[in-house]
Design a protein around this motif. Sequence first.
Motif, PDB file in Angstrom:
ATOM      1  N   LEU A  62      28.929  33.991  35.432  1.00 38.57           N
ATOM      2  CA  LEU A  62      30.059  34.608  36.134  1.00 38.57           C
ATOM      3  C   LEU A  62      31.048  35.222  35.148  1.00 38.57           C
ATOM      4  O   LEU A  62      31.532  36.339  35.353  1.00 38.57           O
ATOM      5  CB  LEU A  62      30.765  33.571  37.006  1.00 38.57           C
ATOM      6  CG  LEU A  62      31.996  34.064  37.778  1.00 38.57           C
ATOM      7  CD1 LEU A  62      31.581  35.034  38.877  1.00 38.57           C
ATOM      8  CD2 LEU A  62      32.780  32.896  38.371  1.00 38.57           C
ATOM      9  N   ALA A  65      33.583  45.455  36.953  1.00 37.34           N
ATOM     10  CA  ALA A  65      34.648  44.545  37.368  1.00 37.34           C
ATOM     11  C   ALA A  65      36.022  45.104  36.998  1.00 37.34           C
ATOM     12  O   ALA A  65      36.965  45.035  37.784  1.00 37.34           O
ATOM     13  CB  ALA A  65      34.447  43.175  36.731  1.00 37.34           C
ATOM     14  N   ARG A  79      26.447  37.136  44.214  1.00 35.89           N
ATOM     15  CA  ARG A  79      27.562  36.250  44.530  1.00 35.89           C
ATOM     16  C   ARG A  79      27.109  35.088  45.386  1.00 35.89           C
ATOM     17  O   ARG A  79      27.574  33.947  45.212  1.00 35.89           O
ATOM     18  CB  ARG A  79      28.673  37.026  45.256  1.00 35.89           C
ATOM     19  CG  ARG A  79      29.691  37.651  44.321  1.00 35.89           C
ATOM     20  CD  ARG A  79      30.774  38.368  45.095  1.00 35.89           C
ATOM     21  NE  ARG A  79      31.619  37.455  45.861  1.00 35.89           N
ATOM     22  CZ  ARG A  79      32.525  37.839  46.740  1.00 35.89           C
ATOM     23  NH1 ARG A  79      32.712  39.131  46.980  1.00 35.89           N
ATOM     24  NH2 ARG A  79      33.261  36.960  47.377  1.00 35.89           N
ATOM     25  N   THR A 127      38.161  29.434  41.196  1.00 38.64           N
ATOM     26  CA  THR A 127      36.969  30.275  41.091  1.00 38.64           C
ATOM     27  C   THR A 127      36.770  31.088  42.364  1.00 38.64           C
ATOM     28  O   THR A 127      36.415  32.271  42.306  1.00 38.64           O
ATOM     29  CB  THR A 127      35.728  29.404  40.822  1.00 38.64           C
ATOM     30  OG1 THR A 127      35.919  28.677  39.606  1.00 38.64           O
ATOM     31  CG2 THR A 127      34.466  30.254  40.712  1.00 38.64           C
ATOM     32  N   GLN A 182      30.483  38.724  33.781  1.00 37.54           N
ATOM     33  CA  GLN A 182      30.675  39.848  34.700  1.00 37.54           C
ATOM     34  C   GLN A 182      32.049  40.506  34.537  1.00 37.54           C
ATOM     35  O   GLN A 182      32.197  41.710  34.736  1.00 37.54           O
ATOM     36  CB  GLN A 182      30.508  39.385  36.157  1.00 37.54           C
ATOM     37  CG  GLN A 182      29.234  38.614  36.441  1.00 37.54           C
ATOM     38  CD  GLN A 182      27.991  39.333  35.959  1.00 37.54           C
ATOM     39  OE1 GLN A 182      27.807  40.541  36.183  1.00 37.54           O
ATOM     40  NE2 GLN A 182      27.105  38.595  35.295  1.00 37.54           N
ATOM     41  N   TYR A 183      33.061  39.709  34.163  1.00 41.15           N
ATOM     42  CA  TYR A 183      34.411  40.247  34.052  1.00 41.15           C
ATOM     43  C   TYR A 183      34.594  41.130  32.818  1.00 41.15           C
ATOM     44  O   TYR A 183      35.607  41.826  32.703  1.00 41.15           O
ATOM     45  CB  TYR A 183      35.428  39.105  34.029  1.00 41.15           C
ATOM     46  CG  TYR A 183      35.473  38.355  35.335  1.00 41.15           C
ATOM     47  CD1 TYR A 183      36.143  38.867  36.437  1.00 41.15           C
ATOM     48  CD2 TYR A 183      34.814  37.135  35.486  1.00 41.15           C
ATOM     49  CE1 TYR A 183      36.169  38.190  37.648  1.00 41.15           C
ATOM     50  CE2 TYR A 183      34.821  36.452  36.687  1.00 41.15           C
ATOM     51  CZ  TYR A 183      35.502  36.984  37.754  1.00 41.15           C
ATOM     52  OH  TYR A 183      35.511  36.311  38.962  1.00 41.15           O
ATOM     53  N   SER A 235      34.661  39.820  40.450  1.00 44.41           N
ATOM     54  CA  SER A 235      33.631  39.768  39.411  1.00 44.41           C
ATOM     55  C   SER A 235      32.764  41.018  39.359  1.00 44.41           C
ATOM     56  O   SER A 235      32.090  41.262  38.351  1.00 44.41           O
ATOM     57  CB  SER A 235      32.735  38.547  39.636  1.00 44.41           C
ATOM     58  OG  SER A 235      32.024  38.679  40.865  1.00 44.41           O
ATOM     59  N   SER A 243      36.490  35.135  42.303  1.00 45.86           N
ATOM     60  CA  SER A 243      35.088  35.549  42.445  1.00 45.86           C
ATOM     61  C   SER A 243      34.915  36.961  43.014  1.00 45.86           C
ATOM     62  O   SER A 243      34.056  37.724  42.541  1.00 45.86           O
ATOM     63  CB  SER A 243      34.330  34.541  43.315  1.00 45.86           C
ATOM     64  OG  SER A 243      32.995  34.934  43.504  1.00 45.86           O
ATOM     65  N   VAL A 299      41.850  41.842  36.128  1.00 44.51           N
ATOM     66  CA  VAL A 299      40.592  41.494  35.460  1.00 44.51           C
ATOM     67  C   VAL A 299      40.829  41.247  33.971  1.00 44.51           C
ATOM     68  O   VAL A 299      40.184  40.380  33.369  1.00 44.51           O
ATOM     69  CB  VAL A 299      39.528  42.588  35.689  1.00 44.51           C
ATOM     70  CG1 VAL A 299      38.298  42.356  34.809  1.00 44.51           C
ATOM     71  CG2 VAL A 299      39.114  42.611  37.156  1.00 44.51           C
TER      72      VAL A 299
END
Length: 296
Positions: free
Chosen positions: A149, A158, A90, A76, A152-153, A83, A80, A166
């Motif tokens: 989280l 992102a 964050r 992670t 967000q991708y 993201s 991160s 991604v």
Amino acid sequence: MEGCSELRNQAIGGTKPEVKFFEGEKWLVITGLLGFLLAGICAVWVMLNGAEVSPNGDVSKAISFNAALGIFILSTAAISPLSGLGMKSRAIFRWSYIVLALYSYFAETVQNLRGVNPRFVKDGTAFDEGVGFIFAFVALLLVLFYLFLAVQYFRKKAYRLRPGLVLGIRYAMIAVMFSFAAGIWISVNQGRIVGLHGNIIWLHGLGFHALQALPFVAWLTERSSLTTSVRSRWIHITGCAYLLGLAAIGWQTILGNSIMEWSVLPLLAICSFLISIAPVVLLLRQTAAINKSYRA
């Protein structure tokens, strides 16, 4: 002049510096490494005293849990920065996850050393019941924060950072949701065994390993000589094959059957995971060939 031009382009938004793995996530990395340290300490305990601690503790479970959570936290921390979250968001995710992980380490390690199953407390004290209740709540928060989280991708912000990477992370996040669902299933089922031979832990564990496997394939495609469309195709093939393998394992488990038997679903899972590995072999061979040509 070329350097000045590059700086000017960055200043007006023409180009952006590449987002790197682990960037700004020192404390998440340390938290992940702590899991390996605790796993090592528990391993020494088992060698000296054995795994079982009366009446219901099993320190070998603390070894696997701490190591698995450590790998998960490190993975992670690696992704991160990609993201697209702002610094404040964050930070909120980072420190929330650190606190939740530290409690999880504590509950799993200390309780097993005390002879208590931290998840399914039997004839425990009020303290043990309290630790178990909070542990269940912490597990739920780990899922909810990670869901935040993961979302967000799937946003354009992102994707623009490093599109191929991604894309791979998106598939990994779907796989992680399979794992979380399996974890909830274990809790509701009051154990990992389903039917005669089904074992939920396989689905739970393999889903999390997508965090290492799928971004790794995407990272390799970035360093290949393939066109953008071919890179995306490889990532899609890998991600879809991995998810199909997880689905086959999940269905086999729902039926209460072992994934080790020779039947359609386990064979489908094996074939799917082999397909997901194939791009790694091909891309590594291509990278080796390119490096060899450079040396020549």
